[in-house]
Design an enzyme around this catalytic site. Sequence first.
Site, PDB file in Angstrom:
ATOM      1  N   CYS A 305       0.851  -1.188   0.000  1.00 46.72           N
ATOM      2  CA  CYS A 305       0.000   0.000   0.000  1.00 46.72           C
ATOM      3  C   CYS A 305       0.885   1.236   0.000  1.00 46.72           C
ATOM      4  CB  CYS A 305      -0.887   0.034   1.244  1.00 46.72           C
ATOM      5  SG  CYS A 305      -2.387  -0.935   1.088  1.00 46.72           S
ATOM      6  N   THR A 308       0.100   9.171   0.222  1.00 48.24           N
ATOM      7  CA  THR A 308       0.550  10.500   0.632  1.00 48.24           C
ATOM      8  C   THR A 308      -0.666  11.190   1.228  1.00 48.24           C
ATOM      9  OG1 THR A 308       2.112  10.598  -1.209  1.00 48.24           O
ATOM     10  CG2 THR A 308       1.631  12.648  -0.077  1.00 48.24           C
ATOM     11  N   ARG A 314       0.936  16.676  -4.084  1.00 48.75           N
ATOM     12  CA  ARG A 314       1.428  17.613  -5.101  1.00 48.75           C
ATOM     13  C   ARG A 314       2.791  18.195  -4.726  1.00 48.75           C
ATOM     14  NH1 ARG A 314      -0.735  16.754  -9.607  1.00 48.75           N
ATOM     15  NH2 ARG A 314      -0.658  18.905 -10.333  1.00 48.75           N
ATOM     16  N   GLY A 316       5.588  15.899  -4.630  1.00 47.85           N
ATOM     17  CA  GLY A 316       6.561  14.922  -5.088  1.00 47.85           C
ATOM     18  C   GLY A 316       6.822  13.784  -4.122  1.00 47.85           C
ATOM     19  N   GLY A 318       4.860  11.204  -3.301  1.00 45.01           N
ATOM     20  CA  GLY A 318       4.450   9.903  -3.836  1.00 45.01           C
ATOM     21  C   GLY A 318       5.532   9.308  -4.719  1.00 45.01           C
ATOM     22  N   GLU A 339       2.318  -4.405  -5.608  1.00 38.83           N
ATOM     23  CA  GLU A 339       1.252  -5.403  -5.494  1.00 38.83           C
ATOM     24  C   GLU A 339       0.120  -5.059  -6.443  1.00 38.83           C
ATOM     25  OE1 GLU A 339      -1.842  -6.469  -1.994  1.00 38.83           O
ATOM     26  OE2 GLU A 339       0.258  -6.761  -1.453  1.00 38.83           O
ATOM     27  N   SER A 343      -4.269   0.729  -8.182  1.00 35.95           N
ATOM     28  CA  SER A 343      -5.557   1.408  -8.042  1.00 35.95           C
ATOM     29  C   SER A 343      -5.390   2.905  -7.910  1.00 35.95           C
ATOM     30  CB  SER A 343      -6.292   0.879  -6.810  1.00 35.95           C
ATOM     31  OG  SER A 343      -5.588   1.223  -5.636  1.00 35.95           O
TER      32      SER A 343
END
Length: 439
Positions: A305, A308, A314, A316, A318, A339, A343
């Site tokens: 999983c 952020t 917004r 950076g 992630g 994994e 999504s």
Amino acid sequence: MGSLDTPTSAAENGSTIPATFPGHHKSLNKDGFPAGIAPESDPMKKRKASFLPLEVGTRVMCRWRDGKFHPVKVIERRKMHTGGPNDYEYYVHYTEFNRRLDEWVKLEQLDLDSVETVVDEKVEDKVTSLKMTRHQKRKIDETHVEGHEELDAASLREHEEFTKVKNIATIELGRYEIETWYFSPFPPEYNDCLKLYFCEFCLNFMKRKEQLQRHMRKCDLKHPPGDEIYRSGTLSMFEVDGKKNKVYGQNLCYLAKLFLDHKTLYYDVDLFLFYILCECDERGCHMVGYFSKEKHSEESYNLACILTLPPYQRKGYGKFLIAFSYELSKKEGKVGTPERPLSDLGLLSYRGYWTRVLLDILKKHKGNISIKELSDMTAIKSEDILSTLQSLELIQYRKGQHVICADPKVLDRHLKAAGRGGLEVDVSKLIWTPYKEQS
């Protein structure tokens, strides 16, 4: 898979519906209606009253926080404590938008002239699909990759029924009050809470502000309860073992689920490691996001999983978390992959990362290079490299093998389209031993 640095808008950054809207400041006539508009006739009022209360499944136009009317579907309704027999609030899904924007609305926000009777879902979906332009369909596909591809129709309906109404509307975490996006299965004693208060360090949650204040006076944590494995400037990464810190791991899952539209929540956190990214100042280390990974994955998953938190999107982070997961894979001497299924923009985020990393290498590399060599250099799984290069039309199949076609101008065009890489991981600041080597 979880939420990354998803695009924010007034709809997603915690703004509320204004009491008045541009263009709605008009003078009233003697009947109390805007000038030029006659009061409704009795038959019209009776016709509208016949719709009330609106049934679950009704489709109608609803005034959103941008002041405009958008199509919605009524998901649930609840009777208001004060008022007449038809005084209900309605939980609606904006059919143009992601489920994260579902909310409770009052009757006056609904345009009863636009009420539609419940129609067959399959027929309607087919008609809607035919009406959409290719561009509109792509935009919807990009924002609705929900990660339920592995569910059959019955399981998907069960999941949506169980999670259809957000149970917690807002949370307080550190200095932020954050609007939630999705249902999270908190213990039953929290069913009546619209707002929860989290300790930003140990992630214990409470019903009242006073409880949090008392807790903060006693809580001696100033960072996540794990080992700091990375520090660069004001950024830190902590590794938390779910087995050693079970309550923290479970609380993190409850918190994350408010922003992830997953079918499951991991209660058995013993099997996972959590990597918590923090911004640090004199008050402590404040969580901005995290990713989790299985301690032992048969499928070479290096990330389960990822999230952020909305106030930090917004920026950076992630992209940083994705890059960090691959740096850990390199240290392990393994290839990795997220994994499945990906999504909620997960695929787009990963495709962007894979594109930047692979094309940077292809630009600098002289001579031929194989997919196996690219995989060894990047720790990206061969299948992900192949699918990325195929999507960019940079690979051809010749004489029984794949050949990479790396025209510099084409590479530059794709790199520009992939966008910036965000914050870089300074590998020299990573001090970490793979889990399997720990005693």
